[in-house]
Design a protein around this motif. Structure first.
Motif, PDB file in Angstrom:
ATOM      1  N   LEU A  42       0.825  -1.203   0.000  1.00 39.58           N
ATOM      2  CA  LEU A  42       0.000   0.000   0.000  1.00 39.58           C
ATOM      3  C   LEU A  42       0.862   1.258   0.000  1.00 39.58           C
ATOM      4  N   SER A  43       1.944   1.249   0.765  1.00 43.41           N
ATOM      5  CA  SER A  43       2.851   2.401   0.795  1.00 43.41           C
ATOM      6  C   SER A  43       3.454   2.667  -0.582  1.00 43.41           C
ATOM      7  N   GLU A  44       3.898   1.599  -1.235  1.00 41.98           N
ATOM      8  CA  GLU A  44       4.543   1.750  -2.546  1.00 41.98           C
ATOM      9  C   GLU A  44       3.560   2.254  -3.597  1.00 41.98           C
ATOM     10  N   VAL A  45       2.350   1.695  -3.583  1.00 42.08           N
ATOM     11  CA  VAL A  45       1.345   2.092  -4.580  1.00 42.08           C
ATOM     12  C   VAL A  45       0.879   3.528  -4.343  1.00 42.08           C
ATOM     13  N   GLN A  46       0.646   3.899  -3.091  1.00 39.91           N
ATOM     14  CA  GLN A  46       0.201   5.256  -2.788  1.00 39.91           C
ATOM     15  C   GLN A  46       1.282   6.290  -3.128  1.00 39.91           C
ATOM     16  N   ALA A  47       2.547   5.923  -2.921  1.00 39.67           N
ATOM     17  CA  ALA A  47       3.638   6.820  -3.324  1.00 39.67           C
ATOM     18  C   ALA A  47       3.655   6.988  -4.840  1.00 39.67           C
ATOM     19  N   TYR A  48       3.443   5.876  -5.555  1.00 41.88           N
ATOM     20  CA  TYR A  48       3.400   5.904  -7.019  1.00 41.88           C
ATOM     21  C   TYR A  48       2.250   6.784  -7.518  1.00 41.88           C
ATOM     22  N   LEU A  49       1.106   6.709  -6.797  1.00 41.41           N
ATOM     23  CA  LEU A  49      -0.064   7.516  -7.155  1.00 41.41           C
ATOM     24  C   LEU A  49       0.000   8.927  -6.562  1.00 41.41           C
ATOM     25  N   GLN A  50       1.081   9.188  -5.812  1.00 34.88           N
ATOM     26  CA  GLN A  50       1.385  10.496  -5.219  1.00 34.88           C
ATOM     27  C   GLN A  50       0.415  10.904  -4.093  1.00 34.88           C
ATOM     28  N   TYR A  51      -0.065   9.899  -3.352  1.00 31.99           N
ATOM     29  CA  TYR A  51      -0.780  10.156  -2.093  1.00 31.99           C
ATOM     30  C   TYR A  51       0.228   9.960  -0.968  1.00 31.99           C
ATOM     31  N   PHE A  52       1.063  10.990  -0.772  1.00 36.99           N
ATOM     32  CA  PHE A  52       2.257  10.819   0.053  1.00 36.99           C
ATOM     33  C   PHE A  52       1.977  10.699   1.549  1.00 36.99           C
ATOM     34  N   ASP A  53       0.947  11.367   2.058  1.00 40.60           N
ATOM     35  CA  ASP A  53       0.631  11.251   3.486  1.00 40.60           C
ATOM     36  C   ASP A  53       0.302   9.801   3.848  1.00 40.60           C
ATOM     37  N   ASP A  54      -0.532   9.201   3.037  1.00 43.49           N
ATOM     38  CA  ASP A  54      -0.923   7.808   3.241  1.00 43.49           C
ATOM     39  C   ASP A  54       0.284   6.886   3.100  1.00 43.49           C
ATOM     40  N   ALA A  55       1.069   7.120   2.050  1.00 42.04           N
ATOM     41  CA  ALA A  55       2.251   6.295   1.794  1.00 42.04           C
ATOM     42  C   ALA A  55       3.232   6.370   2.963  1.00 42.04           C
ATOM     43  N   ALA A  56       3.415   7.567   3.512  1.00 42.99           N
ATOM     44  CA  ALA A  56       4.364   7.761   4.616  1.00 42.99           C
ATOM     45  C   ALA A  56       3.932   6.982   5.857  1.00 42.99           C
ATOM     46  N   GLU A  57       2.639   7.015   6.172  1.00 39.55           N
ATOM     47  CA  GLU A  57       2.136   6.322   7.365  1.00 39.55           C
ATOM     48  C   GLU A  57       2.429   4.828   7.302  1.00 39.55           C
ATOM     49  N   TYR A  58       2.144   4.205   6.153  1.00 40.17           N
ATOM     50  CA  TYR A  58       2.344   2.758   6.033  1.00 40.17           C
ATOM     51  C   TYR A  58       3.822   2.396   5.880  1.00 40.17           C
ATOM     52  N   ALA A  59       4.603   3.274   5.284  1.00 41.11           N
ATOM     53  CA  ALA A  59       6.045   3.037   5.189  1.00 41.11           C
ATOM     54  C   ALA A  59       6.679   3.040   6.583  1.00 41.11           C
ATOM     55  N   ARG A  60       6.234   3.970   7.438  1.00 37.48           N
ATOM     56  CA  ARG A  60       6.759   4.026   8.821  1.00 37.48           C
ATOM     57  C   ARG A  60       6.423   2.740   9.578  1.00 37.48           C
TER      58      ARG A  60
END
Length: 478
Positions: free
Chosen positions: A343-361
């Protein structure tokens, strides 16, 4: 080679041991490939000499198959490509990567003999081919490759017996090493490195291996005493011991007897129910099992959505799964970690960075409880999380993650590796921005907006499956 020696490793056969003391980040040895080729799927996108990814490559005018950055790369690669070029023209088509690699190896051995360097510790004849251990379906594909190789191999080249050819196919089948692009982020080919073939497996190894400027480097992950066996991990530790043993048996034909497999170390964490401050939040064993099974089923669906390029459907599946299983499963549960990572990787790819950051952490925090502190996969995950936090404007956490990643990659990759240099630039940039943020948040956010327009820190590649990337350095044919 003065730093290592061949010895008989109990229960493993031949192995390598240190002949001096090493510390974390030390390069024990480096080695160029005996031969290497670009993967079939990337032959038009990767330089066949330096293995760089380029937007526009020049094609060999003779065989129309090999591609190069420019004439410099073409000249540098001509010694290896010369006989291949003629063979492809005569054959009328391009054989697969295994056949191309075996042919390059044999042309080199025919020209230079079985030992091509003073640093080479073993000949290919001395390496195991494990042909006798192959399953029937694997043996069938193996025989097809040999048949096609015999058709491809030029009549004016030195002729070899089927046994000799079969042995080399067997050697690359279980000893091929993944060649990465210039930044080390994508697997682009496969090569054979004879000395590396002598390094045995351990699920919790004392070394890692990385490709740096065309050579592999065996690097120490911590203190190694004189006489200690040198080991690397053939499979990812983020699997249960039973699964690691299965993979090692089917892919490399041995039973792992390392301490982590024998004692099932950390298996409980990898399948655990949720806890808060060390206290179980009381999901029952049945609830944990049900959530585990559901998560596994959803992971299979995410892979189908990824292959179809349906990333919005992929996000929907991940969210549905996380919403249902996150209250039940521990932050070290490997299926939940894979969901967070995807989910982090896909959201970063789609440029939803807040969401991506939360799951990456969350992913990195889970990894830190499972992996060796100097594991390359942990370092790469921390780097990804750092960049994602930076893109989300969370500079404090972003800088911290990038510093953590830099410390790990200085050990696993070293200061001269391109990705470590990229990370050093990121570290300096985020350090400067953090100082600015603490002095004046308004000025910081204004400058950040300008920086985002220039996108100086992008690494959002199209999402890949969990089986790809840094975790799979030892190449296995699919």
């Amino acid at each position: 080679m003065e730093t290592v020696a061949i010895f008989d490793s109990p229960g493993k056969g031949r192995g390598l041991k240190a002949t001096k003391e090493f510390w974390a980040g030390d390069v024990i040895f480096s080695e160029p490939s005996l031969a290497a080729v670009v993967f079939d799927s990337l032959t038009e996108h990767i330089c066949h000499s330096c293995f760089r990814r380029q937007g526009k490559l020049q094609r060999c005018g003779q065989c129309k198959f090999a591609h190069y950055c420019d004439r410099t790369c073409q000249r540098a690669g001509w010694a290896e490509h010369k006989q291949e070029c003629s063979a492809i023209k005569a054959y009328g088509k391009v054989p697969n990567e295994n056949i191309r690699l075996v042919a390059r190896i044999m042309w080199r051995l025919d020209k230079e003999g079985s030992v091509v360097s003073d640093m080479q510790l073993t000949t290919l004849d001395e390496l195991e081919d494990h042909i006798a251990d192959m399953q029937e379906d694997e043996l069938k594909e193996f025989k097809v490759d040999i048949h096609n190789f015999l058709d491809y191999w030029p009549r004016n080249s030195k002729q070899h017996t089927v046994d000799v050819i079969s042995h080399i196919f067997g050697v690359i089948n279980c000893n091929g090493f993944t060649v990465s692009d210039q930044r080390g982020l994508q697997a682009v080919g496969v090569g054979l490195f004879p000395n590396l073939c002598l390094v045995n497996h351990d699920c919790w190894p004392n070394c890692t291996v990385i490709l740096n400027h065309g050579k592999i480097e065996l690097r120490a992950l911590g203190k190694i005493t004189e006489g200690e066996e040198l080991t690397v991990a053939y499979v990812d530790y983020l699997n249960l011991s039973e699964e690691r043993r299965r993979l090692l048996k089917t892919q490399y034909y041995f039973d792992c007897t390392c301490e982590h497999c024998k004692n099932h170390i950390k298996d409980d964490l990898k399948m655990a129910g949720r806890e808060e401050d060390g206290v179980k939040v009381c999901p029952s064993e049945e609830q944990v099992k049900e959530a585990t099974d559901y998560c596994f089923e959803m992971l299979e669906k995410t892979e189908k959505a990824r292959l179809n390029g349906d990333y919005h459907e992929l996000v929907k599946i991940c969210r549905q799964c996380i919403e249902k299983t996150e209250p039940i499963l521990a932050d070290t549960h490997i299926y939940l970690l894979r969901m967070w990572s995807t989910l982090s990787e896909v959201q970063a790819y789609l440029q939803y960075f807040d969401d991506a950051a939360e799951y990456a952490r969350k992913m990195v925090e889970g990894y830190m409880k499972l992996y060796n502190p100097n594991n390359a996969a942990l370092g790469m995950a921390a780097m990804r999380a750092g960049v994602t936090h930076w893109q989300a404007g969370k500079i404090e956490v972003g800088h911290g993650m990038i510093c953590k990643a830099y410390a790990i990659l200085m050990v696993t990759h070293g200061p001269t590796h391109p990705i470590t240099k990229d990370l050093e630039a990121m570290r300096m940039q985020t350090e400067m921005e953090l100082r600015m943020f603490k002095q004046n948040e308004y000025v910081y956010h204004s400058m950040r907006e300008a920086a985002l327009k220039n996108k100086p820190m992008t690494m959002m590649h199209e999402p890949k499956s969990m089986e790809e990337g840094i975790k799979n350095l030892f190449h296995r044919r699919k």
